[in-house]
Design a protein around this motif. Structure first.
Motif, PDB file in Angstrom:
ATOM      1  N   GLN A 688      82.656  40.442  26.703  1.00 45.93           N
ATOM      2  CA  GLN A 688      82.808  41.144  25.423  1.00 45.93           C
ATOM      3  C   GLN A 688      81.808  40.559  24.439  1.00 45.93           C
ATOM      4  N   LEU A 689      80.954  41.428  23.880  1.00 43.87           N
ATOM      5  CA  LEU A 689      79.945  40.949  22.937  1.00 43.87           C
ATOM      6  C   LEU A 689      80.571  40.518  21.628  1.00 43.87           C
ATOM      7  N   SER A 690      81.536  41.277  21.176  1.00 44.06           N
ATOM      8  CA  SER A 690      82.213  40.964  19.920  1.00 44.06           C
ATOM      9  C   SER A 690      83.658  41.458  20.009  1.00 44.06           C
ATOM     10  N   ALA A 691      84.571  40.709  19.358  1.00 42.55           N
ATOM     11  CA  ALA A 691      85.986  41.089  19.391  1.00 42.55           C
ATOM     12  C   ALA A 691      86.241  42.393  18.652  1.00 42.55           C
ATOM     13  N   GLU A 692      85.308  42.796  17.774  1.00 43.71           N
ATOM     14  CA  GLU A 692      85.484  44.023  17.008  1.00 43.71           C
ATOM     15  C   GLU A 692      85.038  45.253  17.770  1.00 43.71           C
ATOM     16  N   LEU A 693      84.320  45.042  18.863  1.00 45.25           N
ATOM     17  CA  LEU A 693      83.815  46.164  19.643  1.00 45.25           C
ATOM     18  C   LEU A 693      84.757  46.481  20.790  1.00 45.25           C
ATOM     19  N   ILE A 694      84.886  47.762  21.076  1.00 46.91           N
ATOM     20  CA  ILE A 694      85.715  48.208  22.193  1.00 46.91           C
ATOM     21  C   ILE A 694      84.892  48.099  23.474  1.00 46.91           C
ATOM     22  N   THR A 695      85.419  47.370  24.450  1.00 46.36           N
ATOM     23  CA  THR A 695      84.691  47.078  25.682  1.00 46.36           C
ATOM     24  C   THR A 695      85.425  47.686  26.863  1.00 46.36           C
ATOM     25  N   LEU A 696      84.676  48.322  27.745  1.00 42.87           N
ATOM     26  CA  LEU A 696      85.242  48.856  28.965  1.00 42.87           C
ATOM     27  C   LEU A 696      85.216  47.786  30.053  1.00 42.87           C
ATOM     28  N   SER A 697      86.004  47.998  31.064  1.00 41.09           N
ATOM     29  CA  SER A 697      86.038  47.037  32.167  1.00 41.09           C
ATOM     30  C   SER A 697      84.893  47.334  33.128  1.00 41.09           C
ATOM     31  N   ASN A 698      84.690  46.438  34.049  1.00 43.85           N
ATOM     32  CA  ASN A 698      83.664  46.648  35.078  1.00 43.85           C
ATOM     33  C   ASN A 698      84.252  47.234  36.359  1.00 43.85           C
ATOM     34  N   GLN A 699      85.448  47.813  36.251  1.00 41.94           N
ATOM     35  CA  GLN A 699      86.099  48.399  37.417  1.00 41.94           C
ATOM     36  C   GLN A 699      85.483  49.763  37.724  1.00 41.94           C
ATOM     37  N   SER A 700      85.414  50.096  38.992  1.00 40.67           N
ATOM     38  CA  SER A 700      84.932  51.416  39.373  1.00 40.67           C
ATOM     39  C   SER A 700      85.956  52.477  38.996  1.00 40.67           C
ATOM     40  N   THR A 701      85.464  53.705  38.812  1.00 41.26           N
ATOM     41  CA  THR A 701      86.353  54.790  38.364  1.00 41.26           C
ATOM     42  C   THR A 701      87.444  55.099  39.384  1.00 41.26           C
ATOM     43  N   SER A 702      87.168  54.820  40.653  1.00 42.22           N
ATOM     44  CA  SER A 702      88.189  55.106  41.673  1.00 42.22           C
ATOM     45  C   SER A 702      89.414  54.221  41.541  1.00 42.22           C
ATOM     46  N   ARG A 703      89.325  53.125  40.780  1.00 43.20           N
ATOM     47  CA  ARG A 703      90.455  52.199  40.639  1.00 43.20           C
ATOM     48  C   ARG A 703      91.455  52.657  39.581  1.00 43.20           C
ATOM     49  N   TRP A 704      91.052  53.577  38.679  1.00 41.36           N
ATOM     50  CA  TRP A 704      91.963  53.961  37.598  1.00 41.36           C
ATOM     51  C   TRP A 704      91.972  55.450  37.283  1.00 41.36           C
ATOM     52  N   LEU A 705      90.935  56.192  37.715  1.00 39.28           N
ATOM     53  CA  LEU A 705      90.819  57.583  37.300  1.00 39.28           C
ATOM     54  C   LEU A 705      91.895  58.467  37.924  1.00 39.28           C
ATOM     55  N   ASN A 706      92.302  58.180  39.156  1.00 39.08           N
ATOM     56  CA  ASN A 706      93.230  59.051  39.881  1.00 39.08           C
ATOM     57  C   ASN A 706      94.663  58.528  39.891  1.00 39.08           C
ATOM     58  N   LEU A 707      95.005  57.631  38.962  1.00 39.96           N
ATOM     59  CA  LEU A 707      96.359  57.094  38.949  1.00 39.96           C
ATOM     60  C   LEU A 707      97.404  58.171  38.685  1.00 39.96           C
ATOM     61  N   LEU A 708      97.058  59.176  37.897  1.00 36.68           N
ATOM     62  CA  LEU A 708      98.009  60.246  37.582  1.00 36.68           C
ATOM     63  C   LEU A 708      98.067  61.311  38.673  1.00 36.68           C
TER      64      LEU A 708
END
Length: 891
Positions: A688-708
């Protein structure tokens, strides 16, 4: 700044277009393959071709110097380079090296188990092939007997015949080292000695054009011929039962002689455009192979009515150095190369089997083919200096237009038909002495726009060749001086011209009376290059600088300075991020357009005359002064992780790179996978560059995109046959559900702890993750749970969330802890998309339970407030950036 030892972006790949040099080829019949293999020299390497399809089979290793002669037998190919001789197996495996000569070697002859070699000091040596030892050495006086050629007469055991510059022949017994006989009937230098199919007869070709078939046993001449088409450079006899002798001359002509009637049977005029180096008729076949220093290898078949030969197969490159190279297809597989030999070639970067010659430019192709014997082609056009192509309508009409040196005439070519087109484009009212200076084929392929030295710009139709108007008028041409560049945009709405009058003019494509915008330039333009997709126009100036113009906003956006010589060529990469330029200072520079910095520079031994980067960005093609090939440089960024930084040319020592060779360079095994980043350490981005910035994870989309939608995925991936369970397992250890195999050792750690619970831990229904979540009491402990959850597979995450419900073995407490964990994730502004995906899955699974429990509702309100703040912050930043970009674009 640290010194640069190599190019950061490009590395030598290979060279295209090399086929043959002045060294005679070697033909070897391989019984196992059932095919004759042809070996030709290409400088420091030799190529092996299959005679059946003329495919390139192997490329030898590199020699210390150029190959001076070739020879071969059933087992080896022998090459001479400098003072050494090398024996190769299978065309690429070095088996033996023979040393002992003190001068370059120019003649080789395999002789059973020995190898005979003659150097320029007139020293003859015989080596044992297996032992590499010297068997015999004979020294001849140059003034009395300077050896020019040699051969082994069949049926003459242990004997060789030597020819000299003084016109004498000597027959030697190499086993006893004795001179048997001297033949001294000729007063001209002997150029070729070739045994005839008849016993005791040898063909002797002299420098004065005489050919004698001489009987060695009786020292008598059987028949003699007079060759009038240049000096004889090679000679061969047909070996398929036809009494015919074939000779090749230094002028490139081939003559076929009837030995029974003792006359000329047929001839092939201008079989090669230069001296024929090697000629050989194949055993038991009506075939003949020739090679020449015009960089060609040809296979002829004797099936003409007059007994002559016709061309069957050919491999050729440019006979003179190419000066222009351009990619002509979106795939980047084919190149167009034009050179000083007036020809246009198609070169394939995948396999050289698809290389084609489109022929030489001519005013009238039919008349050029019907020119009289040994007559100079007076219809030939000068070499091509510039060309432009568009293959959108290639199968309907010509797709290539070219400008010739000091000519106003523009010719068209067909890439589909692989030949020169029928159109000759030239305005009717053009002043005498005017030359075409630049041209561009439109993106649709329907028009070609040509600029001339008198300042006029004309438009022609590519399909019909009809003149379709000009830009400006006859009284007021487009520019006051010569037109240096003409370009069009992607949609054929605008035409941009640059002239020697230091102006850049913008014209509407259809209404071309006056320009709608004129820019006064500070420097004189020498050439232009437009990247239509990004609307960027590069101007190479005569003060060695490069100016970049945005044709949408009609403004100068960049200026690059650094070359110290005349700029020869410029080109954009496919994404218009790099501008690559080369100049007479022997450097090739890569400029980063967004940062306006020089990011790569390297020098070559010979100036680069033209360059073109492929549309896919994988190769950079270059041509160089005095080189017959087109050189390919591979883009290292496609397979290596390289950090590019600005370069100060005045501080960095410019590396000098050798040109690519005929075969890709093979790195050592130990070097594979090692990244050479120089002195600059590899940059690692923090989490994370700064605590004020919103940071995405380095996870691939297949790990979270199809959970629903895991139920849909499981239904689609359901196996057709039931899974078979093994009958028995020897043992098992408890494991933790994750992507990696991990054993559950918490039981062993906690086995010694005293507990007052009536129900032991082994009987609880919470999962391992659920137990760890219940025990959380600080932000650090929640962070450990988050890291653990990130290692789970999507199906495991769904199981964990589902099992939190009270009726599934969970509890309200673990559900509340899970919401607190999500709140911490959102508050930290890290792993933003994971938190959103986990929250969606939790709400979808436990909607009913949350609505019935007050504690969960209170915790969910806190989570909702955190999500709202995060989304508001993200939306504000996106809208701000969109406004900034739109404002800059409208300026």
């Amino acid at each position: 700044m640290a010194e640069q030892s190599s190019s950061r972006i490009f590395t030598g790949s290979r060279v295209l277009g090399y086929v043959s040099t002045h060294v005679p080829f070697v033909a070897r019949y391989i019984k196992r393959r059932g095919e004759t293999l042809l070996c030709t020299s290409v400088g420091k390497w030799f190529h092996t071709y299959g005679c059946e399809k003329f495919r390139l089979l192997t490329v030898s290793g590199e020699h210390p110097g150029p190959i001076t002669c070739l020879s071969g037998d059933n087992y080896h190919v022998y090459t001479a380079s400098e003072n050494n001789i090398y024996a190769w197996r299978r065309g690429c495996e070095l088996k033996h090296v023979y040393k002992g000569h003190n001068a370059p070697i120019h003649l080789l002859l395999p002789f059973a188990v020995h190898l005979i070699s003659i150097d320029e000091d007139n020293v003859l040596k015989i080596f044992d092939i297996k032992d590499e030892s010297e068997f015999l050495e004979l020294i001849f006086e140059k003034k009395q007997f300077k050896i020019t050629t040699l051969c082994h007469p069949p049926t003459y055991l242990n004997k060789i015949l030597l020819g000299s510059q003084q016109g004498k022949l000597q027959l030697w017994n190499v086993r006893t080292s004795k001179l048997i006989h001297t033949f001294s009937k000729w007063n001209s230098a002997v150029t070729v000695l070739e045994p005839a199919p008849a016993v005791d007869v040898v063909a002797v070709a002299l420098a004065n054009g005489k050919i004698y078939l001489h009987n060695l046993r009786y020292d008598q001449t059987v028949v003699d011929f007079t060759h009038e088409w240049g000096k004889i450079s090679c000679l061969s006899f047909r070996l398929d039962g036809v009494p015919m002798m074939v000779t090749g001359s230094t002028a490139g002509h081939i003559v076929m002689w009837d030995l029974e009637e003792r006359r000329v049977l047929s001839q092939i005029q201008s079989a090669h455009s230069s001296r024929i180096a090697g000629l050989q008729c194949l055993m038991s076949e009506p075939l003949m192979v020739t090679n020449s220093q015009d960089n060609s290898l040809k296979l002829w078949i004797f099936d003409m009515p007059d007994g002559g030969a016709r061309l069957l197969r050919i491999r050729e490159g440019h006979s003179l150095p190419p000066t222009l190279v351009r990619h002509c297809e979106p795939t980047g597989e084919n190149l167009l190369a034009a050179g000083s030999d007036r020809s246009l070639h198609i070169m394939n970067t995948i396999t050289e089997t698809f290389n084609k010659s489109m022929g030489k430019a001519s005013y009238d192709r039919k008349k050029s083919k019907k020119k009289k014997r040994l007559q100079v082609d007076r219809f030939a056009l000068p070499p091509i200096k510039k060309l432009s192509s568009c293959i959108q309508r290639d199968k309907q009409w010509d797709s290539i237009a070219s400008i010739h040196e000091n000519k106003a005439l523009v010719t068209t070519w067909s890439f589909h038909k692989i030949c020169m087109g029928d159109h000759k484009l030239k305005p009717e009212d053009l002043e005498k002495g005017t030359k075409a200076t630049c041209l561009i084929v439109t993106h649709c392929g329907n028009f070609v726009i040509i600029g001339y030295s008198n300042g006029s710009v004309h438009r022609f139709n590519m399909q019909s060749g009809i003149h379709r108007g000009n830009y400006g008028s006859q009284e007021m041409p487009a520019h006051k001086g010569a037109v240096r560049g003409v370009e069009t945009d992607l949609c054929n709405q605008r035409v941009i011209t640059a002239g020697a009058d230091d102006t850049l003019k913008f014209w509407y494509f259809k209404t071309a009376t006056t320009p709608y915008r004129v820019i006064r330039l500070e420097e004189t333009v020498s050439m232009t290059k437009c990247h239509r997709e990004s609307s960027l126009l590069a101007l190479a100036n005569e003060d060695f600088s490069i100016t970049l113009v945005d044709i949408d906003t009609i403004s100068i956006v960049r200026k690059f300075e650094g070359h110290t010589g005349v700029i020869n060529d410029i080109d954009f990469d496919s994404q218009s991020r790099w501008l690559i330029s080369t100049a007479m200072d022997c450097t090739i520079c890569t400029w980063d357009i967004p940062s306006a910095q020089l990011v790569d520079i390297f020098s070559v031994q010979r100036p680069c005359t033209s360059l073109s980067i492929s549309p896919t960005g994988d190769f950079l093609a270059t041509t160089h002064v005095g080189e017959l090939g087109v050189f390919l440089w591979a883009n290292r960024l496609l397979y290596e992780k390289i950090f590019l930084k600005p370069i100060d040319r005045n501080v960095v020592d410019i590396p000098v790179l050798r040109l690519p060779t005929t075969a890709p360079e093979k790195p050592d095994i130990e070097d594979i996978g090692v990244l050479d980043l120089g002195d600059e350490p590899e940059y690692k981005s923090p989490e994370q560059l700064s605590a004020e910035l919103i940071t995405l994870s380095n996870q691939s989309t297949s790990r979270w995109l199809n959970l629903l939608h895991l139920d849909v995925v499981k239904k689609r991936n359901k196996p057709k046959t039931p899974i078979t369970v093994p009958k028995s397992a020897p043992f098992f250890l408890p494991t933790i559900p994750s992507l990696e195999l991990e054993f559950d050792l918490d039981k062993e750690k906690n086995s010694s702890n005293d507990t007052k619970l009536l129900m032991p831990d082994e009987l609880t229904t919470l999962t391992v993750f659920g137990k760890k979540l219940v025990d959380c009491d600080s932000e650090d402990s929640y962070r450990e749970c988050i890291d653990k959850l990130k290692t789970f597979a999507p199906a495991t995450i769904e199981v964990e969330v589902t099992s939190m419900a009270p009726d599934a073995g969970g509890s309200v407490e673990v559900m509340d802890k899970f919401l607190i964990m999500l709140n911490i994730m959102l508050t930290s502004n890290r792993d933003f998309e994971l938190a959103q995906s986990y929250l969606s899955l939790f709400l979808k699974t436990h909607t009913k339970i949350i609505s019935e429990n007050e504690q969960l509702r209170k915790t969910l309100v806190s989570v909702e407030e955190t999500v709202t703040r995060a989304w508001t912050k993200l939306e504000n930043q996106l809208l701000y950036n969109i406004c900034v970009v739109k404002t800059l674009k409208d300026m």
